[in-house]
Design an enzyme around this catalytic site. Structure first.
Site, short mmCIF file in Angstrom:
data_model
loop_
_atom_site.label_atom_id
_atom_site.label_comp_id
_atom_site.label_asym_id
_atom_site.label_seq_id
_atom_site.Cartn_x
_atom_site.Cartn_y
_atom_site.Cartn_z
N ARG A 137 53.62 10.04 99.75
CA ARG A 137 54.33 9.98 101.01
C ARG A 137 55.66 9.27 100.83
O ARG A 137 55.80 8.38 99.98
CB ARG A 137 53.47 9.23 102.03
CG ARG A 137 54.02 9.13 103.46
CD ARG A 137 54.04 10.46 104.12
NE ARG A 137 54.13 10.32 105.59
CZ ARG A 137 54.68 11.22 106.37
NH1 ARG A 137 55.21 12.32 105.85
NH2 ARG A 137 54.70 11.05 107.69
N THR B 104 55.79 22.06 107.76
CA THR B 104 55.00 21.45 106.71
C THR B 104 54.35 22.62 106.01
O THR B 104 54.39 23.74 106.52
CB THR B 104 53.96 20.49 107.33
OG1 THR B 104 54.65 19.41 107.98
CG2 THR B 104 53.00 19.91 106.31
N GLY C 142 51.54 21.97 110.79
CA GLY C 142 51.45 22.06 112.23
C GLY C 142 51.65 20.76 112.98
O GLY C 142 51.19 20.63 114.11
N SER D 219 51.15 9.83 108.99
CA SER D 219 51.21 11.28 108.88
C SER D 219 49.96 11.90 109.48
O SER D 219 48.90 11.27 109.54
CB SER D 219 51.31 11.69 107.41
OG SER D 219 51.18 13.10 107.26
N SER D 220 50.09 13.16 109.91
CA SER D 220 48.93 13.92 110.36
C SER D 220 48.36 14.80 109.25
O SER D 220 47.35 15.49 109.47
CB SER D 220 49.31 14.81 111.55
OG SER D 220 49.71 14.04 112.66
#
Length: 575
Positions: free
Chosen positions: A113, A386, A477, A457-458
């Site tokens: 990340r 993404t 998404g 983050s997702s």
């Protein structure tokens, strides 16, 4: 529609059967292995790759044919996506990956990340009236965190791959040098962001040749990024984070008003973390820990749902309990989660089945629970900016990688002649506490920016491991990543195959705003009416992530790979 094509390759023996433009498996089958008491037994004897772009999938298959494993293939796919799908990911961004090594069963989360630069200043992202400054948070060098993707690719090659980094990066370098035909989605992304792109000469020169987006049917080359990839191939991570490339990156960022330093780049480190594991209906799910919020939320939702017999409920009742579990997991997402190197999080509580049981008790059986604990916020369209890919190789190594530059084409800022498009991940911090980011997600001080800190983050790359069947799954998404992956896991456990999972109709609830976002065709009229009577507001939503799934049936030793049929065809040609 799915695209079927046949390729030849001696190392892949009988060839590769493609399912959708970005999914493929090598259909050479080894004899079925007898099941053992262990969770995953045997080797498939053939490989499967599912990504969002055929050129990237083909790059992964090429590296597998050269003797690479799933982790080498991941390097090839990710680096090629940086060239052919820059609207979603790239060298200027980061990724999160869940790996499972077949020979010893090691499961690990690789955190590449992005991080905040040391000179980050919160005031840069706040307007005079105290509201979030969306321009500096989303556009230009101030919006960019220190990239993690190049270090992550080098890490995968060094610690888990079989081939030299140079070999795995070769397809991306060749594609950048020789060119490719941009797909409609990339051309549209460039057109959508053209006004912002024109702010910076290097960005305009790359993405608006002759002042316009690349023309349909014309080959597009990226020689600047090819040179940066070559430096990474030759010198490993130091080819990007030190030396000439690093100097050019920092010079370009600072001249345009950013705050990067050479020390920021040199200090960047990949983190290996223990993944989150949760058991549900006889399957073991391995998913992403913080700084991803996705794995915690998925585990919480599954723990809550474990107390209900969903299989024997009608569509209305089943959906009701899933939505309510989503609602409660996203509430905790907003309050507790951040970078584990900076924030103490009550993960033992959040992941406890007893905590989940308590949350389940608050779900009313016959009506929706209003999300009234925080003021309702407006939701921005999270878009698809993404990407995710899934791989299982012939030995049973598994890798799920979700990679991003955040918003469409990231910051739209290309760092000089490096050809690197920078991310705009600074917006994923809670730049203004309790104000929504571009995905409508709230955040607390746990996710406030700080030097060297990783933004929440997702991204939810996941493995689903069972005695008879396994899956590698993930999706882009924005905030809907979490619920889309959850629904994919549930569909797999319910017995759906890879193509069915990728095509599965979707719905999403994220606590605030208090709405259920629904894809057209998800609910029949009776189910929709039943949910409305319970108090749910159903809101149509057109954009959903492009899921990529690989499944492995251990009984027949068959791999299936599928890419999302929502992805438009005409994704580029191998020439």
């Amino acid at each position: 529609m799915n695209l079927f094509s046949r390729l030849k390759g001696t190392a892949l023996l009988l060839g590769l059967l493609l399912v959708a433009p970005g999914a493929a498996w090598a259909d050479v089958k080894a004899p079925a292995q007898p099941a053992s008491p262990t969770l995953v037994a045997g080797k498939p004897g053939h490989a499967a790759v599912a990504s969002a772009n055929f050129i990237a999938t083909h790059a992964g298959l090429e590296v597998l044919a050269k003797g690479g494993n799933a982790f080498d293939a991941a390097v090839a796919v990710a680096s090629t996506l940086s060239v052919v799908e820059p609207e979603s990911s790239g060298l200027g961004g980061g990724f999160m990956a869940v790996l499972r090594r077949a020979d010893d069963g090691k499961e690990v989360f690789v955190d590449a990340r992005e991080t905040a630069p040391a000179a980050v200043q919160a005031k840069d992202y706040v307007n005079p009236d105290g509201s979030p400054n969306r321009d500096t948070a989303l556009n230009g060098p101030l919006s960019a965190g220190i990239p993690g993707a190049p270090a992550g690719l080098a890490w995968l090659a060094e610690h888990y791959g079989r081939l030299p980094l140079k070999t795995s990066l070769a397809p991306a370098i060749r594609t950048a040098r020789e060119g490719f035909e941009p797909d409609p989605r990339l051309r549209k992304a460039i057109a959508d962001r053209a006004q912002i792109i024109r702010r910076w000469p290097a960005s305009a020169a790359k993405y608006l040749p002759g002042g316009q987006p690349p023309a349909e049917g014309r080959k597009w080359r990226d020689p600047d990024q090819a040179r940066t990839l070559e430096a990474l191939a030759e010198h490993g991570r130091d080819g990007f984070y030190r030396g000439p490339v690093a100097e050019h990156l920092v010079d370009a960022v600072r001249k345009a008003g950013g705050r990067w330093t050479l020390e920021d780049l040199a200090a960047y480190q990949v983190k290996e973390r223990a993944p989150i594991g949760v058991d549900y209906r006889g399957y073991h799910i391995v998913t992403a820990p913080p700084p991803s919020s996705g794995g915690v939320a998925i585990a919480q939702i599954l723990n809550m749902l474990a107390g209900f017999d969903l299989a024997h409920m009608d569509g209305v009742q089943r959906t009701h309990y899933v939505i309510e579990a989503m609602r409660r997991a996203f509430r905790d997402h907003n309050d507790y989660l951040g970078d584990p190197d900076f924030v103490k999080m009550p993960l033992d509580m959040l992941l406890s089945p007893y905590y989940a049981a308590g949350l389940s008790q608050s779900i009313l059986p016959d009506r929706a629970t209003p999300s009234s604990m925080l003021p309702v916020t407006s939701l921005f369209d999270p878009g698809m900016h993404t990407t995710h890919f899934s791989i299982i190789d012939k030995d049973g190594n598994m890798v799920a990688v979700t990679s991003t530059v955040n918003y469409e084409l990231g910051s739209a800022f290309v760092a000089g002649d490096t050809g690197v498009l920078l991310n705009d991940e600074m917006d994923d911090f809670a730049l203004v506490p309790d104000a929504p980011n571009v995905y409508g997600l709230l955040g607390s001080k746990a996710n406030a920016p700080a030097p060297g800190k990783r933004m929440l983050s997702s991204m939810s790359p996941s493995l689903v491991l069972g005695k008879d069947r396994c899956a590698v799954i993930g999706s882009p998404g924005g905030s809907t990543i979490i619920t889309q992956v959850l629904e994919g896991i549930l569909a797999f456990i319910d017995g759906e195959d890879a193509a069915q999972i990728a095509a599965h109709k979707r719905f999403h609830h994220q606590f605030l705003p208090d709405k259920v976002f629904v894809e057209d065709g998800t609910f029949d009229a009776a189910t929709a009416e039943g949910l409305k009577r319970m108090g749910y507001e159903l809101t149509p939503r057109e954009s959903w992530g492009f899921m990529n799934v690989v499944t492995w049936d251990l009984r027949s030793n068959r791999l299936d790979a599928a890419s999302d049929p929502r992805r438009p065809s005409g994704l580029g040609k191998v020439q």
